[in-house]
Design an enzyme around this catalytic site. Structure first.
Site, short mmCIF file in Angstrom:
data_model
loop_
_atom_site.label_atom_id
_atom_site.label_comp_id
_atom_site.label_asym_id
_atom_site.label_seq_id
_atom_site.Cartn_x
_atom_site.Cartn_y
_atom_site.Cartn_z
N HIS A 167 34.33 48.55 47.17
CA HIS A 167 34.51 47.27 46.48
C HIS A 167 33.85 46.09 47.18
O HIS A 167 33.84 44.99 46.64
CB HIS A 167 35.99 46.96 46.27
CG HIS A 167 36.69 46.55 47.54
ND1 HIS A 167 37.12 47.46 48.46
CD2 HIS A 167 37.01 45.33 48.04
CE1 HIS A 167 37.69 46.81 49.47
NE2 HIS A 167 37.64 45.52 49.24
C1 UD1 Z 1 39.94 41.02 47.87
C2 UD1 Z 1 39.79 40.59 49.34
C3 UD1 Z 1 39.31 41.77 50.16
C4 UD1 Z 1 40.22 42.98 49.98
C5 UD1 Z 1 40.29 43.28 48.48
C6 UD1 Z 1 41.19 44.47 48.19
C7 UD1 Z 1 39.10 38.27 49.74
C8 UD1 Z 1 37.99 37.41 50.15
N1 UD1 Z 1 38.79 39.54 49.47
O1 UD1 Z 1 38.66 41.35 47.40
O2 UD1 Z 1 39.32 41.42 51.53
O3 UD1 Z 1 39.67 44.07 50.66
O4 UD1 Z 1 40.81 42.13 47.80
O5 UD1 Z 1 41.14 44.79 46.85
O6 UD1 Z 1 40.22 37.81 49.64
N2 UD1 Z 1 39.77 41.51 39.58
C9 UD1 Z 1 40.43 41.96 38.46
N3 UD1 Z 1 41.78 42.10 38.53
C10 UD1 Z 1 42.50 41.81 39.66
C11 UD1 Z 1 41.81 41.33 40.78
C12 UD1 Z 1 40.45 41.19 40.73
O7 UD1 Z 1 39.83 42.24 37.44
O8 UD1 Z 1 43.73 41.97 39.64
C13 UD1 Z 1 38.29 41.37 39.54
C14 UD1 Z 1 37.83 40.02 39.10
O9 UD1 Z 1 36.67 40.19 38.36
C15 UD1 Z 1 37.50 39.33 40.40
C16 UD1 Z 1 37.00 40.49 41.26
O10 UD1 Z 1 37.78 41.61 40.83
O11 UD1 Z 1 36.57 38.32 40.23
C17 UD1 Z 1 37.17 40.28 42.73
O12 UD1 Z 1 38.52 39.93 43.06
P1 UD1 Z 1 38.83 39.00 44.35
O13 UD1 Z 1 40.28 38.86 44.52
O14 UD1 Z 1 37.98 37.80 44.30
O15 UD1 Z 1 38.24 39.87 45.55
P2 UD1 Z 1 38.34 41.43 45.87
O16 UD1 Z 1 36.96 41.98 45.71
O17 UD1 Z 1 39.45 42.09 45.13
#
Ligand code: UD1
Length: 368
Positions: free
Chosen positions: A201
């Protein structure tokens, strides 16, 4: 004593669960769980609360996704109101996600005590957002609990006074130790005889189509004859969809929904090897003695390489090929769990925290 626990993203939940449970047995404590809403899909959040036995969050800030600045700012402005209203004795933050640094900043400005669980880890790679989050949170924190002694060394080098820092061990392993029997039961009879387990991811691995398809191609090629179970993070799912049907139609690569905690732990336990770019999975495989190949150039958890089963392969597909061949031929190295990864880290935190806060209250009374 009133504590606020801040959780926001999937890797926070298994760390907060045992600390909250350990503080539950301390008389006179009042605990509030605040979910920032950074992760909001049921498969990334609600199911973990259920399986880990954390009560529903008392408050959900529902910030959702956004750019780093936007997400961090939203968390800050919504969390400030919570702190002003709840007036906690300490706010406990976990790990290195945006929710961690955002809420630590709010507390620092309001003069509220910050406790950082999983302090001191460093990848020394500031191109990773998590590294910025770690460095800033540790500079702001009043009490820093480290999972391994490299954390203490890093903090000393950065000028954090020794008296703020305590080596307590790994709280995520507390959860693993408690729930491994339930995880074994949960996956019984559901898994192929032999399989690899994959998670991906990190933006650096999944955001560039060329990089993502070269990783997936290599894995498919090398795992000929073996199933690859791949619970897919929502971010990665949309990137794979953009690559077309080549991977989603493959019969060996099983694109699954994000796995709940028990199912994923069971899958790790019985995997021939794990391929990942996660931080926590490097630790869990080390504890379980399952070979782990990490698709990153560096790690903030070097103890998983020196003492554990972890090998960094970066994005070097030649190295990945060589290491996979080695793992398949030789199986895993014998490893021993790192010091204080023993299932009792949260109890050490609960004891330390109550005695620190009591000492502080007494000092305040004496000065009054
Ligand atoms: C976040 C953490 C990362 C951790 C990871 C575990 C930061 C900077 N990053 O990254 O350290 O390893 O979580 O999963 O805090 N999305 C969904 N549904 C959700 C959550 C996210 O669809 O419930 C999608 C969205 O498109 C979002 C993308 O995933 O924009 C990224 O989510 P985000 O929370 O920004 O970062 P992670 O990549 O999940």
């Amino acid at each position: 004593m009133r504590f606020i626990h801040v959780v926001g993203a999937r890797p926070n939940f298994m760390k907060a669960a045992p600390v909250r449970a350990a503080l539950e047995s301390v008389p006179g404590t009042d605990q509030v769980v605040v979910h920032t809403g950074q992760h909001y899909d049921a498969s990334m959040s609600a199911v973990f609360f259920e399986q880990l036995g954390i009560p529903e969050p008392d408050l959900n800030l529902a910030v959702g996704s956004g750019s780093h600045a936007r997400q961090t700012a939203e968390i800050m402005s919504r969390f400030e109101e919570v702190v002003l209203q709840q007036r906690p004795d300490a706010v406990i933050v976990y790990g290195d996600v945006n929710s961690t640094v955002a809420t630590a900043l709010v507390c620092a400005k309001l003069g509220v005590r910050i406790v950082h669980v999983e302090a001191g880890l460093r990848s020394f790679d500031r191109s990773m957002p998590e590294e910025i989050n770690r460095v800033v949170t540790d500079q702001l924190a009043d009490v820093l609990y480290t999972p391994s002694l490299d954390g203490n060394e890093n903090l000393r080098r950065e000028g954090v006074p020794d008296e703020k820092v305590e080596f307590v061990g790994n709280v995520m392993i507390d959860t693993l130790v408690r729930l491994l029997p339930a995880a074994e039961k949960r996956v019984q009879g559901t898994l192929p005889a032999q399989y690899a387990l994959l998670t991906l991811h990190r933006p650096s691995n999944v955001d560039e189509p060329v990089v993502l398809s070269s990783i997936l191609d290599t894995i498919l090629d090398l795992s000929a004859g073996m199933d690859v179970l791949f619970p897919v993070h929502p971010r990665t799912r949309s990137r794979i969809a953009a690559l077309g049907s080549r991977f989603s139609a493959s019969s060996r690569l099983h694109l699954l929904e994000p796995a709940p905690y028990l199912e994923f732990l069971g899958m790790q336990r019985h995997a021939s090897y794990v391929l990942t770019d996660s931080g926590g999975i490097q630790e869990e495989t080390t504890y379980l003695g399952v070979p782990c190949l990490t698709l990153r150039e560096n790690t903030e958890r070097p103890i998983t390489v020196t003492n554990g089963t972890n090998v960094l392969v970066g994005r070097d597909m030649q190295k990945l090929r060589a290491e996979l061949t080695r793992v398949m031929q030789s199986g895993t190295r014998k490893t021993k769990a790192p010091a204080l990864w023993d299932g009792h880290a949260s109890e050490r935190i609960a004891r330390s925290l109550t005695s620190r806060i009591n000492a502080n209250l007494e000092a305040t009374r004496a000065n009054a």
